[in-house]
Scaffold this motif. Structure first.
Motif, mmCIF file in Angstrom:
data_model
loop_
_atom_site.group_PDB
_atom_site.id
_atom_site.type_symbol
_atom_site.label_atom_id
_atom_site.label_comp_id
_atom_site.label_asym_id
_atom_site.label_seq_id
_atom_site.Cartn_x
_atom_site.Cartn_y
_atom_site.Cartn_z
ATOM 1 N N LYS A 33 0.851 -1.184 0.000
ATOM 2 C CA LYS A 33 0.000 0.000 0.000
ATOM 3 C C LYS A 33 0.890 1.238 0.000
ATOM 4 N N VAL A 34 0.652 2.119 -0.954
ATOM 5 C CA VAL A 34 1.458 3.333 -1.058
ATOM 6 C C VAL A 34 0.566 4.550 -1.274
ATOM 7 N N GLY A 35 0.019 5.066 -0.194
ATOM 8 C CA GLY A 35 -0.757 6.295 -0.284
ATOM 9 C C GLY A 35 -2.201 6.087 -0.675
ATOM 10 N N SER A 36 -2.747 7.095 -1.355
ATOM 11 C CA SER A 36 -4.162 7.135 -1.698
ATOM 12 C C SER A 36 -4.336 7.513 -3.159
ATOM 13 N N GLU A 39 -6.451 11.357 -2.645
ATOM 14 C CA GLU A 39 -5.859 12.557 -2.075
ATOM 15 C C GLU A 39 -4.374 12.349 -1.796
ATOM 16 N N VAL A 40 -3.678 13.440 -1.609
ATOM 17 C CA VAL A 40 -2.245 13.363 -1.363
ATOM 18 C C VAL A 40 -1.990 12.804 0.033
ATOM 19 N N LYS A 41 -1.305 11.672 0.086
ATOM 20 C CA LYS A 41 -0.954 11.022 1.347
ATOM 21 C C LYS A 41 0.347 10.276 1.143
ATOM 22 N N THR A 42 1.087 10.101 2.196
ATOM 23 C CA THR A 42 2.324 9.322 2.118
ATOM 24 C C THR A 42 2.259 8.092 3.005
ATOM 25 N N ILE A 43 1.065 7.673 3.370
ATOM 26 C CA ILE A 43 0.923 6.480 4.209
ATOM 27 C C ILE A 43 1.144 5.227 3.376
ATOM 28 N N GLY A 44 1.466 4.161 4.030
ATOM 29 C CA GLY A 44 1.645 2.885 3.350
ATOM 30 C C GLY A 44 1.931 1.805 4.364
ATOM 31 N N ASN A 45 2.251 0.619 3.897
ATOM 32 C CA ASN A 45 2.531 -0.476 4.804
ATOM 33 C C ASN A 45 3.987 -0.936 4.700
#
Length: 55
Positions: A33-36, A39-45
């Motif tokens: 998982k790399v973001g969305s 929308e702009v996001k920098t979350i991931g696993n």
């Protein structure tokens, strides 16, 4: 994205091992998982050690 899609050209037994990873330093589960897409996001696993600046 499913790891099996990214690793399509690798031996099936190695892909199965990667799908079962449970680790602090690995990407857990069968997806990366790399973001969305909305929308702009920098979350991931991915592990927090990836992308850190080393001197």
């Amino acid at each position: 994205m499913k790891k099996s899609v990214i690793l399509f050209d690798q031996p099936k037994d190695l892909v199965m091992q990667e799908n079962e990873v449970v680790s602090v330093e690995g990407v857990n589960g069968d997806e990366i998982k790399v973001g969305s897409m909305e929308e702009v996001k920098t979350i991931g696993n991915w592990p927090k050690t990836y992308g850190t600046k080393k001197d």
